[in-house]
Motif scaffolding. Structure first.
Motif, short mmCIF file in Angstrom:
data_model
loop_
_atom_site.label_atom_id
_atom_site.label_comp_id
_atom_site.label_asym_id
_atom_site.label_seq_id
_atom_site.Cartn_x
_atom_site.Cartn_y
_atom_site.Cartn_z
N SER A 1 -8.47 -42.60 -32.94
CA SER A 1 -9.71 -41.87 -33.14
C SER A 1 -10.58 -42.61 -33.86
CB SER A 1 -9.49 -40.64 -33.73
OG SER A 1 -10.69 -40.13 -34.38
N ALA A 2 -11.95 -43.04 -33.61
CA ALA A 2 -12.74 -43.82 -34.24
C ALA A 2 -13.81 -42.79 -35.20
CB ALA A 2 -13.77 -44.40 -33.35
N SER A 3 -13.34 -41.84 -35.63
CA SER A 3 -14.18 -40.74 -36.69
C SER A 3 -13.51 -41.26 -37.82
CB SER A 3 -14.07 -39.54 -36.15
OG SER A 3 -14.87 -38.83 -37.24
N TRP A 4 -13.98 -42.23 -38.47
CA TRP A 4 -13.31 -42.74 -39.93
C TRP A 4 -14.29 -42.69 -40.91
CZ3 TRP A 4 -13.78 -46.13 -43.78
CH2 TRP A 4 -12.95 -46.16 -44.30
N ASP B 1 -12.33 -34.12 -36.03
CA ASP B 1 -12.65 -34.63 -34.85
C ASP B 1 -14.27 -34.35 -34.27
OD1 ASP B 1 -10.24 -35.50 -34.22
OD2 ASP B 1 -9.58 -33.38 -33.63
N ARG B 2 -14.90 -34.11 -35.34
CA ARG B 2 -16.43 -34.00 -34.66
C ARG B 2 -17.26 -35.10 -35.50
NH1 ARG B 2 -18.36 -28.35 -36.29
NH2 ARG B 2 -20.27 -29.30 -35.89
N HIS B 3 -17.01 -35.41 -36.77
CA HIS B 3 -17.93 -36.68 -37.07
C HIS B 3 -17.30 -37.29 -38.22
CE1 HIS B 3 -19.22 -34.25 -40.81
NE2 HIS B 3 -19.43 -33.34 -39.87
N PRO B 4 -17.53 -38.42 -38.66
CA PRO B 4 -17.04 -39.21 -39.80
C PRO B 4 -17.76 -38.58 -41.10
CG PRO B 4 -18.29 -40.74 -38.74
CD PRO B 4 -18.20 -39.57 -37.92
N LEU B 5 -17.05 -38.83 -42.24
CA LEU B 5 -17.81 -38.54 -43.54
C LEU B 5 -18.91 -39.78 -43.59
CD1 LEU B 5 -14.88 -37.95 -45.78
CD2 LEU B 5 -16.61 -36.40 -44.83
N ALA B 6 -19.93 -39.58 -44.56
CA ALA B 6 -21.10 -40.52 -44.68
C ALA B 6 -20.69 -41.08 -46.13
CB ALA B 6 -22.35 -40.02 -44.75
N ALA B 7 -21.19 -42.36 -46.39
CA ALA B 7 -21.01 -43.00 -47.72
C ALA B 7 -22.12 -42.93 -48.46
CB ALA B 7 -20.80 -44.38 -47.73
N ARG B 8 -22.24 -42.07 -49.71
CA ARG B 8 -23.27 -41.72 -50.40
C ARG B 8 -23.26 -42.32 -51.92
NH1 ARG B 8 -25.26 -41.06 -45.96
NH2 ARG B 8 -25.75 -39.12 -45.24
N GLU B 9 -24.36 -42.56 -52.59
CA GLU B 9 -24.29 -42.73 -54.00
C GLU B 9 -24.89 -41.25 -54.71
OE1 GLU B 9 -26.33 -45.46 -57.41
OE2 GLU B 9 -26.87 -45.85 -55.38
N GLN C 1 -21.75 -42.50 -59.18
CA GLN C 1 -20.36 -42.79 -58.42
C GLN C 1 -20.87 -42.95 -56.87
OE1 GLN C 1 -18.22 -38.92 -59.23
NE2 GLN C 1 -16.72 -40.17 -60.10
N ALA C 2 -19.99 -43.49 -56.24
CA ALA C 2 -20.09 -43.98 -54.78
C ALA C 2 -19.02 -42.51 -54.19
CB ALA C 2 -19.54 -45.13 -54.21
N VAL C 3 -19.42 -41.83 -53.17
CA VAL C 3 -18.70 -40.69 -52.47
C VAL C 3 -18.82 -40.74 -51.35
CG1 VAL C 3 -18.99 -39.28 -54.78
CG2 VAL C 3 -20.53 -39.08 -52.92
N TRP C 4 -17.80 -39.87 -50.52
CA TRP C 4 -17.73 -39.65 -49.15
C TRP C 4 -18.36 -38.26 -49.00
CZ3 TRP C 4 -17.60 -43.44 -45.88
CH2 TRP C 4 -16.54 -44.56 -46.20
N THR C 5 -19.39 -37.89 -48.20
CA THR C 5 -20.05 -36.91 -47.88
C THR C 5 -19.89 -36.13 -46.87
OG1 THR C 5 -21.51 -37.29 -49.78
CG2 THR C 5 -22.21 -35.39 -48.48
N CYS C 6 -19.85 -34.99 -46.46
CA CYS C 6 -19.94 -34.43 -44.99
C CYS C 6 -21.23 -34.39 -44.99
CB CYS C 6 -19.28 -32.94 -45.10
SG CYS C 6 -20.04 -31.88 -43.48
N PRO C 7 -21.90 -35.12 -43.79
CA PRO C 7 -23.16 -35.31 -43.56
C PRO C 7 -23.94 -33.83 -42.90
CG PRO C 7 -22.04 -36.18 -41.90
CD PRO C 7 -21.13 -35.84 -42.91
#
Length: 140
Positions: free
Chosen positions: A85-88, A96-104, A108-114
């Motif tokens: 699975s390429a959703s990383w 299985d719908r989308h990956p998280l997005a990197a945000r500042e 802090q640097a965080v992974w966010t549900c877009p």
């Protein structure tokens, strides 16, 4: 390797140790010559390589979020080439719908549900084991 780049890689590489990730070998190759930047090359187990870089002199969270965005591109390609699975990193709110997005966010640097705009994890905490030093994954 430039010390700012090495430091910014620590949390991002730690996240690649999460069960769905793919751990690269880091090659200390300055592949671009932009003033005020540092770069290296990530190599996957499937022989895919991608150059990543940061702007030096920027806040640490800015560097980590920018690097995480590039490493995400590496992970997606590497995982696809491995038939996984390429959703990383996968969004826990929308599997299985989308990956998280990197945000500042602040300092802090965080992974966010877009989709929901909800922070899921600090970058570096996905694996649950904390950041690891990139030198453990480096090749000359």
């Amino acid at each position: 390797m430039h010390p700012e780049l090495e430091a910014a890689l620590v949390p991002v590489l730690a996240d690649l140790h999460a069960p769905s990730g793919v751990v690269p070998t880091v090659s200390d190759e300055q592949w671009q010559d932009y003033p005020g930047a540092a770069s290296c090359v990530l190599h996957s187990p499937g022989h895919f390589a991608l150059g990543v870089w940061i702007a030096t002199g920027q806040p640490f969270a800015t560097q980590v979020a920018a690097l995480a965005d590039q490493v995400q591109e590496f992970a997606v390609e590497a995982l696809w080439l491995l038939g996984r699975s390429a959703s990383w990193p996968a969004c826990p709110h929308h599997p299985d719908r989308h990956p998280l997005a990197a945000r500042e966010r602040g300092e802090q640097a965080v992974w966010t549900c877009p989709v929901l705009q909800v922070d899921v994890s600090t970058i570096g905490a996905l694996s649950g084991t904390g950041p690891r030093e990139p030198s453990a994954h480096r090749r000359a």
